[in-house]
Design an enzyme around this catalytic site. Sequence first.
Site, PDB file in Angstrom:
ATOM      1  N   CYS A 124      92.322  72.946  36.136  1.00  0.00           N
ATOM      2  CA  CYS A 124      92.487  72.780  37.479  1.00  0.00           C
ATOM      3  C   CYS A 124      91.577  71.585  37.983  1.00  0.00           C
ATOM      4  O   CYS A 124      90.333  71.644  38.311  1.00  0.00           O
ATOM      5  CB  CYS A 124      91.948  74.024  38.143  1.00  0.00           C
ATOM      6  SG  CYS A 124      92.209  73.965  40.063  1.00  0.00           S
ATOM      7  N   CYS A 174      98.152  71.894  43.078  1.00  0.00           N
ATOM      8  CA  CYS A 174      96.745  72.114  43.130  1.00  0.00           C
ATOM      9  C   CYS A 174      96.445  72.278  44.751  1.00  0.00           C
ATOM     10  O   CYS A 174      96.303  71.183  45.519  1.00  0.00           O
ATOM     11  CB  CYS A 174      96.145  70.585  42.777  1.00  0.00           C
ATOM     12  SG  CYS A 174      94.295  70.721  42.462  1.00  0.00           S
TER      13      CYS A 174
END
Length: 439
Positions: free
Chosen positions: A188, A366
């Site tokens: 991430c 994202c």
Amino acid sequence: MLAARSRFASVAKRTFASQAEATTAPVDKKYKVVVVGAGPGGLSVSSTLSKMLGKDQVAVIDPSQYHYYQPLWTYVGGGLKDFRESVRPMESVVPEKADWIQQRVTQLDPDNNQVKLNDGKTIGYDYLVVAAGIQINWDQIKGLKESLGKDGVTSNYSPESVQKTYKFIKEFKGGNALFTFPNTPLKCPGAPTKIVFLAEEAFRLQGVRDKTNVTYNTSLGKIFGVDHYGKVLQQLADERNINVNFQTELIEIKPEDRKAIFRNNANKEIKSFDYDFLHVAPPQGAPTFIKESKLADAAGFVDVNKSTLRSNKYKNVFSLGDCSNLPTSKTAAAITGESGTLKKNLIAQMEGKDIKPAEYDGYTSCPLIVGRDQLILAEFSGYTGQPLETFPVDQRKISSAAQYLNMEVIPSLYWNGLLNGTWTGPSTFRNIMSPFRKD
């Protein structure tokens, strides 16, 4: 003389053969498919295959007692979610028809179709799926392990310290708030930036923003890798008076002096920053047992074809997720698309079907959290850097609806769709929405 040579050659052949046999460990149990790792990728694959193949055919190897939905940890660190919503016992999510081997892998032996475990046992397979995630290397930053969770030093990348993040934010009375991004791959990649924005907003709401310096030191050359969204993110950082220093890598923490030492990777200059609050995104890399195996590329990640997710070295080995060398962002969203492609290709190979392989397009997402009710829903291909957006709107715009989607809807898709193998990403919805999307 010739007879002697012949006898010698015969003895040597038998000796070498016996030595080769000795290096191949006896198998304690063999499965049709062995999946290494019980993260989202491993569970998605093992769920589908165990339903198809039945009991005693699929094994999942993972030592963890708990399964974490880690995308929720940004919200936990920002004080918007309870940590308990992110965790479930591993036994509750492992597929019913798969065998869960609760051990740690110590060696991958693809030449002999074997996996060795820390309890000394050897597991054999016909097909191997490596979904072991990424390894966090806390020791690469001097002083980090000793500092973590104390005196304002925290990280949303640890199940223990993420529970300290919001506590430290609430206790913050002003001073220097420092945030970092490492000079390594990481899961991430947007997460280190998200907590900057959530903390900055919290400081405003707590009435201490006017006496606070918010600084984001990132090893990257820009705030976000995809300019389509990064330009908007940088504009927001400028508007909110967030100092962003590029190519700036954390190398040491001196907790006794409350100093963080950084290296500028462009000019090698070393600089010290005082901190009152410090959020660290730690260095990460390939798991050691993968790095030491024949499956690895030069960087230590599983070397796979970026379209088919099959190993470039062994035809019966596949990999997905953070431990693979797929050149896209390491996110749970990427795993949705990766898992669909991998399963189609693996099943076709197992069934002996000579068909055109399914191809993964690099899709990842994202969700860029920039406030309690503010989110930029970034969806793109990590292969091309081009948007792959689901909805017929400009997803660069801040949206409270997208925040709700990310906080409430996507976690349900994760637990009830991805982990049981039925959710393989939003491509179908993207196609449905396509006629309504403006060019």
